[in-house]
Motif scaffolding. Structure first.
Motif, short mmCIF file in Angstrom:
data_model
loop_
_atom_site.label_atom_id
_atom_site.label_comp_id
_atom_site.label_asym_id
_atom_site.label_seq_id
_atom_site.Cartn_x
_atom_site.Cartn_y
_atom_site.Cartn_z
N ASN B 57 0.89 -0.95 -0.15
CA ASN B 57 -0.13 -0.13 -0.04
C ASN B 57 0.83 1.09 0.06
O ASN B 57 1.62 1.52 0.86
CB ASN B 57 -1.01 -0.01 1.43
CG ASN B 57 -1.81 1.24 1.52
OD1 ASN B 57 -1.69 2.11 0.61
ND2 ASN B 57 -2.53 1.46 2.60
N GLY B 59 -0.58 4.08 -0.23
CA GLY B 59 -1.49 5.15 0.06
C GLY B 59 -1.65 5.52 1.49
O GLY B 59 -2.51 6.26 2.07
N ALA B 62 -2.93 8.72 2.30
CA ALA B 62 -4.33 9.13 2.37
C ALA B 62 -5.14 8.77 3.51
O ALA B 62 -5.91 9.45 3.94
CB ALA B 62 -4.97 8.41 0.64
N THR B 117 -3.29 2.44 -5.07
CA THR B 117 -3.36 3.20 -3.88
C THR B 117 -2.45 4.54 -4.04
O THR B 117 -2.89 5.55 -3.31
CB THR B 117 -2.71 2.27 -2.48
OG1 THR B 117 -1.30 2.01 -3.16
CG2 THR B 117 -3.31 1.22 -2.43
N LEU B 118 -1.56 4.46 -4.73
CA LEU B 118 -0.85 5.78 -5.20
C LEU B 118 -1.85 6.68 -5.65
O LEU B 118 -1.71 8.06 -5.30
CB LEU B 118 0.25 5.35 -6.01
CG LEU B 118 1.67 6.28 -5.93
CD1 LEU B 118 2.27 6.06 -4.72
CD2 LEU B 118 2.49 5.67 -7.07
N ALA B 121 -4.26 8.41 -3.42
CA ALA B 121 -3.69 9.55 -2.41
C ALA B 121 -3.83 10.79 -3.16
O ALA B 121 -4.07 11.70 -2.64
CB ALA B 121 -2.10 9.21 -2.10
N ALA B 243 4.04 7.90 3.58
CA ALA B 243 4.36 6.60 3.00
C ALA B 243 5.56 6.11 3.02
O ALA B 243 5.64 4.76 3.17
CB ALA B 243 3.64 6.90 1.41
#
Lengths: 292, 309
Positions: B57, B59, B62, B117-118, B121, B243
């Motif tokens: 992950n 993110g 986020a 996931t990137l 964010a 992150a």
């Protein structure tokens, strides 16, 4: 209505030009991720590195950014070869490429960014070239050379790469690696060597992509991240490794972003790429042109 | 039974930590300690998904920022709500986002989940930047109360104590999972998802549980942030360094067990606090990046792996 039609036309044209530029930034990932299955999320950092080398060549020596980026291609190629070598020895041969390989490239992304911040600071940098200022006018449509030149450079780059991939022995070997590395090994070719060359090419493309990036917009180290989503959205939508698909997907994204920033404001445009990526992944992960 | 013993032990360690920190009686200890504790929670939460099931992950920022912004919203709408309530709300919202994310992308190859996931964010950051109620790109100010509401002392001591409790909770959850059927299911997914699926492990459901749990804990870790920093803007809430740290800590400590992320977070978190004060914050981030890359290359099992031969 006249005015908004002009606006629409201009937004479409600049979207196409922007998309052409996105294609250059993405083509490296189409090779590394699409063909070699190496999740190089650090690619945008190399593009920014390319911007800074073009910036140094331009501001310190007065060279043309695009020409200097072509001169620097071998250096970027060697950088790519070196990185692939480390990656190959540390991860691929151990059969452990997924998590640690991702973390490796994430670390490289971050290290490159921090080093650029330490060396150049967080100021925005620009280049100076005769085609940065003026525009062509065709009827009501403006064609800023600042966007037109990068788009043409990008399409040339991709055209040359496509010719290389389909007409040379090494290029065809790269395509073979993409399809079936095992079969290639049975033909007594070394997939590692082919992949090293291909990865070198993908990083080399970042030199040119970086130079045209800094022509289009001022650059500072952290903008690399804005490009991660765009690049992977385009790469996935273009069908992973198809160069033609990459160009078409890049133009679709460019047009959508350009329309969004014209009609809703530029602060929304980053979300377009990412929203696009999420929808693509959820609905059609093989991409618009991919064989599912 | 073993779990209960572990929780009691962890609570005792936490109580001693708090007592020692209060004995030193220096506000900086609490400010620095809070960050280290926050990273224990984040690293442990990340490891539930990343270490146990093998889905990376990117993110974290986020989920973390969603928790923080939940607090900003609640602070504006229900100012009297106690902080633990806000944390719970932040945790639930982040958990639901994790669930939705997982549902969209977890059926694909793991790489796509990571890229998504990137992407998420940035979508979340764009939404927050354009949401004027929480301050938009200008950021939001939160006034930190001066005194702790439950025991005597400064409010930062209260934040420290809450984060301490949250780290006990998350480490206990991570440890309990590791030794349960759920944990074995997670490792089966990590080692060979296809084989796990074929042997009747409900892979999608397990992955969704991991994402929701991991996202929820990250949201809870982010919820007290506005009170800690007193000024929150999207660029700092969604900072990439969250992150990077959250991935680096478990990988350096070792991803296979609950202990790895804790070791990684304590070492790396303390190192960064020291380096930020003595050298510079950019350089301390560089150290994290270099450590991450050298550990994934040279020590794939992390620090814990050195002791288990």
């Amino acid at each position: 209505m006249d005015l908004s039609l002009d606006l629409l036309g201009n937004a479409l044209v600049s979207g196409v030009l922007l998309g052409g530029f996105y294609a250059a930034v993405t083509i490296g990932v189409s090779i590394s991720f699409g063909m070699l299955d190496i999740v190089n999320i650090a690619h945008p950092a190399f593009v920014i590195l390319g911007s800074y080398t073009a910036y140094i060549a331009n501001s310190a020596f007065g060279f043309d950014p695009i020409l200097s980026s072509i001169v620097l291609l071998p250096a970027f190629y060697l950088l790519g070869v070196a990185i692939y070598h480390v990656y190959d020895v540390s991860f691929e041969r151990r059969g452990d490429a997924s998590i640690r390989g991702l973390a490796f490239f994430f670390g490289i992304l971050f290290i490159t960014e921090v080093i650029l911040v330490l060396v150049f600071g967080v100021d925005y940098r620009l280049v100076d070239a005769p085609y940065v200022g003026p525009s062509l006018h065709i009827g009501v449509i403006d064609l800023p050379l600042r966007l037109l030149v990068p788009c043409l450079v990008s399409l040339t780059l991709i055209g040359v790469l496509q010719l290389y991939m389909s007409h040379t022995v090494i290029g065809r070997a790269v395509q073979a690696v993409a399809q079936d590395p095992m079969a290639l090994r049975l033909m007594a070719a070394d997939p590692s060597r082919i992949k090293r060359i291909a990865f070198g090419l993908s990083i080399a493309s970042a030199s040119i992509a970086g130079a045209i990036l800094i022509i289009i917009q001022p650059v500072e180290p952290s903008i690399a991240r804005d490009y991660i989503g765009r690049i992977f959205a385009i790469c996935v939508m273009g069908g992973l490794g198809s160069f033609g698909g990459t160009v078409v997907a890049a133009m679709i994204l460019g047009i959508m972003e350009s329309l969004t920033s014209t009609f809703y404001g530029p602060s929304w445009s980053p979300a377009v790429a990412f929203g696009f990526l999420l929808i693509t992944l959820a609905v059609r992960p093989a991409g618009l042109f991919g064989r599912s | 039974m073993r779990n209960v013993r572990f929780i009691l032990l962890a609570l005792a360690v936490a109580a001693v930590t708090l007592a020692v920190a209060r004995l030193i009686d220096n506000a900086y200890v609490f400010f620095a300690g809070y960050v280290v504790l926050q990273y224990i929670v984040l690293a442990t939460a990340w490891n539930i998904l990343g270490g146990y099931t093998g889905y990376v992950n990117f993110g974290t920022a986020a989920f973390f920022a969603v928790g923080a912004y939940t607090t900003v919203v609640l602070h504006k709408t229900v100012p009297l709500m106690p902080l633990p309530g806000m944390m719970l709300a932040g945790g639930v919202i982040s958990g639901v986002i994790g669930l939705g994310m997982g549902y969209l992308t977890l059926r694909l190859r793991g790489t796509f989940f990571s890229i998504a996931t990137l992407a998420m964010a940035v979508v979340a950051q764009t939404l927050i930047t354009n949401w004027y109620f929480v301050g938009g790109s200008r950021g939001a100010y939160i006034i930190r109360p001066s005194d702790s509401p439950i025991f005597s002392g400064d409010y930062i001591q209260y934040l420290f104590a809450i984060m301490l409790l949250l780290s006990v909770i998350s480490v206990s959850i991570a440890r309990a999972i590791q030794h349960s059927r759920l944990g074995y299911g997670f490792s089966a997914i990590r080692d060979d998802e296809l084989a796990a699926e074929a042997s009747g492990v409900p892979t999608l459901r397990l992955k969704l549980i991991a994402t929701a749990l991991s996202g929820g804990l990250m949201g809870m870790a982010g919820a007290p942030l506005p009170y800690y920093v007193t000024y929150l803007d999207p660029a700092s809430g969604f900072s990439l360094s969250y992150a990077v740290n959250t991935i680096a800590m478990p990988l350096i400590g070792g991803t296979a067990t609950w202990l790895g992320p804790v070791i990684g977070a304590v070492l790396l978190g303390t190192l960064q606090q020291v380096a930020t004060v003595t050298i510079s914050s950019a350089l301390s981030l560089l150290i994290v990046g270099l450590l991450l890359v050298s550990f994934v290359i040279a020590a794939p099992k992390g620090i814990v792996g050195w002791f288990k031969r």
